[in-house]
Design an enzyme around this catalytic site. Structure first.
Site, short mmCIF file in Angstrom:
data_model
loop_
_atom_site.label_atom_id
_atom_site.label_comp_id
_atom_site.label_asym_id
_atom_site.label_seq_id
_atom_site.Cartn_x
_atom_site.Cartn_y
_atom_site.Cartn_z
N LEU A 57 0.89 -1.46 -0.04
CA LEU A 57 0.04 -0.10 0.54
C LEU A 57 0.78 1.71 -0.15
O LEU A 57 1.50 1.62 0.96
CB LEU A 57 -1.05 0.27 0.90
CG LEU A 57 -2.10 -1.01 1.55
CD1 LEU A 57 -2.87 -1.14 2.61
CD2 LEU A 57 -3.04 -0.89 0.13
N ASP A 58 0.76 2.51 -0.72
CA ASP A 58 1.16 3.49 -0.92
C ASP A 58 1.50 3.73 0.15
O ASP A 58 0.19 3.90 1.60
CB ASP A 58 1.19 4.39 -1.53
CG ASP A 58 0.80 3.92 -3.51
OD1 ASP A 58 1.62 3.00 -3.42
OD2 ASP A 58 0.27 4.39 -4.56
N PRO A 59 2.30 5.28 1.09
CA PRO A 59 2.09 5.22 2.26
C PRO A 59 1.14 5.46 2.49
O PRO A 59 0.44 5.73 3.87
CB PRO A 59 3.35 7.11 2.28
CG PRO A 59 4.84 5.88 1.38
CD PRO A 59 3.73 5.45 0.06
#
Length: 314
Positions: A57-59
């Site tokens: 998951l992206d930050p």
């Protein structure tokens, strides 16, 4: 790509659990800010165990992150293939009526072409992904809230861009939350603070909260093709033997070459394997090679060596 970290933090909370509970899956509610790798590493440090996660998951994306613990890290590649569900807030760059937004959502249901964004860590090759469901939940001016169920590897940021282009106003992803990963839903998720608190209670002698958080590795194979083996065949599979039809008690439908879960009659996961024939080509109890084990999770010796007894009788 899976994240795998090995914690070196002493005995760790995981050793306070019964041995049968030291392998499993924690569903973590990832906060916005840190990367999936960072969150997974923190889980490993808290538990004092080797860990892996099921999909990056992206930050700035929050939500469901399944973290495998102990030998469950071996199913990480399987979990990467599971479908995902997201709730997304998209911002349009111009005005568009809801009926047009609804119409575009229908156009993007089904198979779509995507190229990974420039910021992604994978090659930017054109790929096909399937949008299983795209539901518009709310429209407030230029803000559009929608829920999407999709194949693993679907880029929601790219989906927003393409929907904006189709509307003729352009758009970008404002906020994103993953609400489901495979069979793991946000209702099952725990925060890092929940996990830390449970570990503190475990160190004080109450391991029940931690025990309730960890899910059995069998949860990872729910819904996939399965072959149930007789007790006498389990140990042979644990030692890498190809499963023969005489050791099969029952099975669900599957095709040749598919990944199948090899289960005991008690519902325990023995291994993941490759089907050498389709399920329609044999019946339980008949001779012939059925499944070649690829990832063995159950330890040899858990079940008695039925194949040796059979050798003596012959």
């Amino acid at each position: 790509m899976t994240g795998r970290e090995e914690s070196r933090a002493g005995a760790g909370c995981i050793t306070l659990l019964p041995e049968a509970c030291r392998t499993g899956i924690f569903v973590i509610d990832k906060p916005r800010g840190p990367t999936s790798h960072q969150v997974t590493a923190w889980v490993g440090e808290i538990l004092g165990a080797k860990v892996g996660h099921s999909g990056t998951l992206d930050p700035q994306v929050s939500g469901v992150l399944a973290v495998m613990v102990g030998d469950a890290v071996r199913v990480a590649r399987l979990l990467l293939q599971h479908g995902k569900e997201y709730v997304c807030l998209m911002r349009l760059h111009g005005d568009a009526p809801r009926d047009e937004i609804e119409a575009v959502a229908k156009e993007f249901s089904g198979r779509i072409y995507q190229r990974p964004p420039r910021r992604s860590a994978v090659k930017r090759n054109l790929r096909i992904r399937k949008i299983h469901e795209l539901e518009i939940l709310d429209v407030d001016g230029r803000l559009v809230l929608f829920r999407v169920r999709c194949d693993a590897g679907t880029y929601i940021r790219t989906l927003c861009t393409h929907m904006g282009l189709a509307l003729g106003v352009c758009a970008h992803m404002e906020e994103l939350r993953r609400t489901r990963s495979g069979h793991f839903a946000e209702e099952q998720a725990h925060t890092l603070h929940d996990l830390q608190d449970a570990c503190m209670r475990a160190r004080e002698g109450d391991a029940e909260p931690l025990r309730q958080m960890i899910l059995p590795v069998e949860e990872a194979v729910a819904g996939m093709p399965q072959v149930v083996v007789r007790d006498t065949a389990v140990d042979a599979v644990c030692r890498g033997a190809v499963l023969a039809g005489v050791g099969v008690a029952s099975h669900t439908g599957f095709g040749k070459g598919e990944t199948v879960a090899v289960m005991t009659q008690k519902g325990e996961l023995v291994a993941l394997g490759e089907a050498l024939v389709g399920s329609s080509a044999f019946k339980p109890g008949q001779p012939g090679l059925i499944v070649a084990p690829k990832t063995v999770l159950m330890k040899a010796g858990t079940y008695p060596r039925g194949w040796k007894k059979a050798a003596r009788q012959s």
